[in-house]
Design an enzyme around this catalytic site. Structure first.
Site, PDB file in Angstrom:
ATOM      1  N   GLU A  98     -32.086  -3.996  -2.703  1.00 52.70           N
ATOM      2  CA  GLU A  98     -31.145  -4.876  -2.007  1.00 52.70           C
ATOM      3  C   GLU A  98     -30.018  -4.057  -1.357  1.00 52.70           C
ATOM      4  O   GLU A  98     -29.624  -4.310  -0.220  1.00 52.70           O
ATOM      5  CB  GLU A  98     -30.565  -5.913  -2.984  1.00 52.70           C
ATOM      6  CG  GLU A  98     -29.748  -6.950  -2.259  1.00 52.70           C
ATOM      7  CD  GLU A  98     -29.698  -8.308  -2.946  1.00 52.70           C
ATOM      8  OE1 GLU A  98     -30.536  -8.599  -3.832  1.00 52.70           O
ATOM      9  OE2 GLU A  98     -28.816  -9.091  -2.581  1.00 52.70           O
ATOM     10  N   TYR A 115     -18.044 -11.012   0.962  1.00 51.92           N
ATOM     11  CA  TYR A 115     -18.435 -10.218  -0.203  1.00 51.92           C
ATOM     12  C   TYR A 115     -18.225  -8.722   0.061  1.00 51.92           C
ATOM     13  O   TYR A 115     -17.629  -8.012  -0.738  1.00 51.92           O
ATOM     14  CB  TYR A 115     -19.897 -10.499  -0.543  1.00 51.92           C
ATOM     15  CG  TYR A 115     -20.371  -9.866  -1.829  1.00 51.92           C
ATOM     16  CD1 TYR A 115     -20.225 -10.523  -3.047  1.00 51.92           C
ATOM     17  CD2 TYR A 115     -20.951  -8.608  -1.831  1.00 51.92           C
ATOM     18  CE1 TYR A 115     -20.657  -9.941  -4.234  1.00 51.92           C
ATOM     19  CE2 TYR A 115     -21.382  -8.013  -3.011  1.00 51.92           C
ATOM     20  CZ  TYR A 115     -21.241  -8.682  -4.197  1.00 51.92           C
ATOM     21  OH  TYR A 115     -21.667  -8.108  -5.375  1.00 51.92           O
ATOM     22  N   SER A 131     -32.489 -14.577  -4.363  1.00 50.78           N
ATOM     23  CA  SER A 131     -32.970 -13.277  -3.850  1.00 50.78           C
ATOM     24  C   SER A 131     -33.339 -12.340  -4.995  1.00 50.78           C
ATOM     25  O   SER A 131     -34.386 -11.698  -4.960  1.00 50.78           O
ATOM     26  CB  SER A 131     -31.919 -12.563  -3.005  1.00 50.78           C
ATOM     27  OG  SER A 131     -31.180 -13.441  -2.256  1.00 50.78           O
ATOM     28  N   GLY A 187     -26.266 -19.512  -4.131  1.00 47.81           N
ATOM     29  CA  GLY A 187     -25.532 -18.630  -5.038  1.00 47.81           C
ATOM     30  C   GLY A 187     -26.113 -18.608  -6.441  1.00 47.81           C
ATOM     31  O   GLY A 187     -25.434 -18.245  -7.390  1.00 47.81           O
ATOM     32  N   LEU A 188     -27.385 -18.999  -6.573  1.00 52.33           N
ATOM     33  CA  LEU A 188     -28.026 -18.967  -7.892  1.00 52.33           C
ATOM     34  C   LEU A 188     -29.000 -17.786  -8.001  1.00 52.33           C
ATOM     35  O   LEU A 188     -29.882 -17.764  -8.836  1.00 52.33           O
ATOM     36  CB  LEU A 188     -28.754 -20.292  -8.164  1.00 52.33           C
ATOM     37  CG  LEU A 188     -27.853 -21.534  -8.186  1.00 52.33           C
ATOM     38  CD1 LEU A 188     -28.677 -22.812  -8.359  1.00 52.33           C
ATOM     39  CD2 LEU A 188     -26.805 -21.438  -9.301  1.00 52.33           C
ATOM     40  N   ASP A 248     -27.317  -9.765 -11.118  1.00 49.40           N
ATOM     41  CA  ASP A 248     -28.354 -10.770 -10.852  1.00 49.40           C
ATOM     42  C   ASP A 248     -29.751 -10.250 -11.185  1.00 49.40           C
ATOM     43  O   ASP A 248     -30.565 -10.949 -11.795  1.00 49.40           O
ATOM     44  CB  ASP A 248     -28.304 -11.204  -9.384  1.00 49.40           C
ATOM     45  CG  ASP A 248     -26.927 -11.700  -8.992  1.00 49.40           C
ATOM     46  OD1 ASP A 248     -26.124 -12.009  -9.895  1.00 49.40           O
ATOM     47  OD2 ASP A 248     -26.653 -11.770  -7.783  1.00 49.40           O
ATOM     48  N   ILE A 266     -16.965  -8.536 -11.057  1.00 46.78           N
ATOM     49  CA  ILE A 266     -16.571  -7.298 -11.741  1.00 46.78           C
ATOM     50  C   ILE A 266     -17.785  -6.448 -12.121  1.00 46.78           C
ATOM     51  O   ILE A 266     -17.626  -5.376 -12.690  1.00 46.78           O
ATOM     52  CB  ILE A 266     -15.640  -7.538 -12.964  1.00 46.78           C
ATOM     53  CG1 ILE A 266     -16.253  -8.486 -13.990  1.00 46.78           C
ATOM     54  CG2 ILE A 266     -14.277  -8.037 -12.498  1.00 46.78           C
ATOM     55  CD1 ILE A 266     -15.434  -8.588 -15.274  1.00 46.78           C
ATOM     56  N   ASP A 267     -18.994  -6.919 -11.783  1.00 41.12           N
ATOM     57  CA  ASP A 267     -20.143  -6.043 -12.100  1.00 41.12           C
ATOM     58  C   ASP A 267     -20.052  -4.734 -11.321  1.00 41.12           C
ATOM     59  O   ASP A 267     -20.361  -3.669 -11.826  1.00 41.12           O
ATOM     60  CB  ASP A 267     -21.502  -6.744 -11.918  1.00 41.12           C
ATOM     61  CG  ASP A 267     -21.778  -7.260 -10.517  1.00 41.12           C
ATOM     62  OD1 ASP A 267     -20.856  -7.333  -9.678  1.00 41.12           O
ATOM     63  OD2 ASP A 267     -22.956  -7.606 -10.243  1.00 41.12           O
TER      64      ASP A 267
HETATM   65  C1  GLA Z   1     -23.324 -11.807  -6.313  1.00 38.75           C
HETATM   66  C2  GLA Z   1     -23.789 -10.377  -6.517  1.00 38.75           C
HETATM   67  C3  GLA Z   1     -23.528  -9.926  -7.944  1.00 38.75           C
HETATM   68  C4  GLA Z   1     -22.075 -10.172  -8.344  1.00 38.75           C
HETATM   69  C5  GLA Z   1     -21.669 -11.615  -8.008  1.00 38.75           C
HETATM   70  C6  GLA Z   1     -20.221 -11.860  -8.257  1.00 38.75           C
HETATM   71  O1  GLA Z   1     -24.102 -12.678  -7.060  1.00 38.75           O
HETATM   72  O2  GLA Z   1     -25.154 -10.262  -6.224  1.00 38.75           O
HETATM   73  O3  GLA Z   1     -23.855  -8.566  -8.088  1.00 38.75           O
HETATM   74  O4  GLA Z   1     -21.224  -9.249  -7.733  1.00 38.75           O
HETATM   75  O5  GLA Z   1     -21.956 -11.945  -6.667  1.00 38.75           O
HETATM   76  O6  GLA Z   1     -19.922 -11.778  -9.599  1.00 38.75           O
END
Ligand code: GLA
Length: 396
Positions: A169, A231, A136, A132-133, A181, A44-45
């Site tokens: 990015e 995504y 990047s 997924g941490l 992130d 939701i960002d």
């Molecule tokens: C990735 C994206 C973030 C966000 C998440 C999902 O990490 O880089 O901006 O959208 O997925 O919450």
């Protein structure tokens, strides 16, 4: 004050740096930016919502020294690649397999007027790549504060740094990530999460007081990569869904501005019914994030754990951003004694799960997940326990 173990890491990195670039240790500086977990507020960002991420104590470390030229040289401890990027031609490195994120950041800094100087850089990552941490984002933010400092901007505006890194990015690398992130990597604070409004970028620090509980990160070891994952598809679906609503009388800027009853009143206008579920995730996730902030402030970990579970179910069923591996970890974790809540974290489609586990049950948790997951999926997961770490900083 550096701890003993940290001193060793930094002196090893300095030696590795000198082996690659030669010269003297004088003038070497070391910077870091962390990875992150997102406690809640997923996908939701980019829909104008609130998120609750925390920085990890796993970081990208950059060892740096000005080289008196107009070239930025880059190397990494874990890769054979050596990149040289001319400061005058920073737009030319978009297609690099490694180094494109760094060049994108340098390019965005230079467009913003940051003075850049030639330098030699050595990257060292403490976190798994593609898990997924946000490895990047940590590379981007570490690069940004390093280049800014070497160019004389010793105390850059960290919010601006985050935005420039996201721009790199989005526009240079070509991944349409949101701001979460980069923002947490830039402003994270030890033992705290941040509650971030992704529209206004206003944020507050939230103490992470978990008492007898801890967050265990389970890596499914299923690689996730935004460029190859769904995504981008989810992002497009959100744009499409907002358009359907606004073409039929809505005047919303973001999906997270919509309430559940309002969404229901628009459902008849959707030909593609999948889009309704995507919006429902965003709307309900925004609400869960607000409730989580309250639960954490009240020290109500049971309520927080229940919200984590609900969030996982929503992103699994409505947003469909999990997959077999993440679902398997969630199902196993949810049945383990001493677990208050569990959910996928980050972009999804692989990557990591976070579980709120009672400290005295952590070993049992790991062993059950490891056995069951390996039996069902065919390979092992990995585990990390991290306290909430510090945002980007100069180390030495
Ligand atoms: C990735 C994206 C973030 C966000 C998440 C999902 O990490 O880089 O901006 O959208 O997925 O919450």
């Amino acid at each position: 004050m550096l701890k003993e173990g940290e001193k060793v890491i930094y002196s090893e990195l300095m030696s590795a740096f000198l082996k690659i670039y030669g010269g003297l240790a004088k003038g070497i500086r070391i910077f870091q930016a962390p990875g992150r977990i997102n406690l809640i507020g997923e996908h939701i960002d980019y829909n104008g919502g609130h998120v609750l991420p925390a920085a990890l104590d796993m970081r990208t470390i950059v060892v740096a020294r000005p080289n008196g030229t107009r070239t930025i040289n880059m190397a990494a401890t874990s890769l054979p690649d050596r990149i040289s990027a001319g400061i005058g031609r920073l737009d030319d490195y978009r297609s690099l397999a490694w180094g494109n994120y760094q060049c994108g950041v340098a390019y965005m800094l230079s467009l913003q007027g940051y003075p850049l100087v030639g330098c030699d850089l050595l990257y060292h990552s403490e976190m798994p790549f593609g898990a997924g941490l946000s490895s990047s984002a940590s590379i981007e933010v570490a690069t940004a504060i390093c280049l800014a400092a070497l160019g004389g901007m010793e105390k850059p505006n960290m919010e601006e740094i985050a935005v420039l890194c996201q721009k790199a990015e989005n526009q240079y690398v070509g991944v349409s990530c949101g701001i979460m992130d980069q923002f947490i990597a830039a402003v994270g604070k030890k033992d705290h999460a941040i509650f971030l409004n992704c529209d206004t970028l206003e944020y507050q620090y939230v103490p992470l007081k978990l008492g007898d509980y801890t967050i265990v990160i389970t890596n499914t070891n299923k690689m996730h990569k935004h460029t190859e994952s769904k995504y981008e598809e989810r992002r497009r679906e959100c744009v499409e869904a907002l358009a359907v609503i606004n073409q039929n009388g809505g005047t919303y800027q973001y999906l997270c501005d919509i309430s559940l009853p309002e969404l229901e009143s628009y459902e008849g206008y959707f030909q593609n019914k999948t889009l309704i579920r995507r919006v429902r995730h965003c709307v309900t996730e925004e609400n869960r994030t607000l409730l989580s902030l309250q639960a954490l402030k009240n020290g109500d970990l049971t309520a927080f754990g229940a919200l984590l579970k609900e969030a996982n179910i929503s992103i699994r069923d409505d947003y469909e951003a999990t997959g077999r591996e993440l679902d398997t970890v969630f199902d196993i974790a949810s049945g383990i004694d001493g677990v208050l809540g569990s959910r996928m974290t980050g972009g999804g489609f692989g990557g990591c799960n976070i579980s709120l586990v009672r400290k005295d049950k952590v070993e049992q948790f790991k062993s059950i997940i490891k056995n069951e997951y390996t039996k069902q999926i065919g390979y092992e997961p990995s585990f990390y326990e991290s306290t909430a770490g510090q945002g980007a900083s100069e180390i030495l």
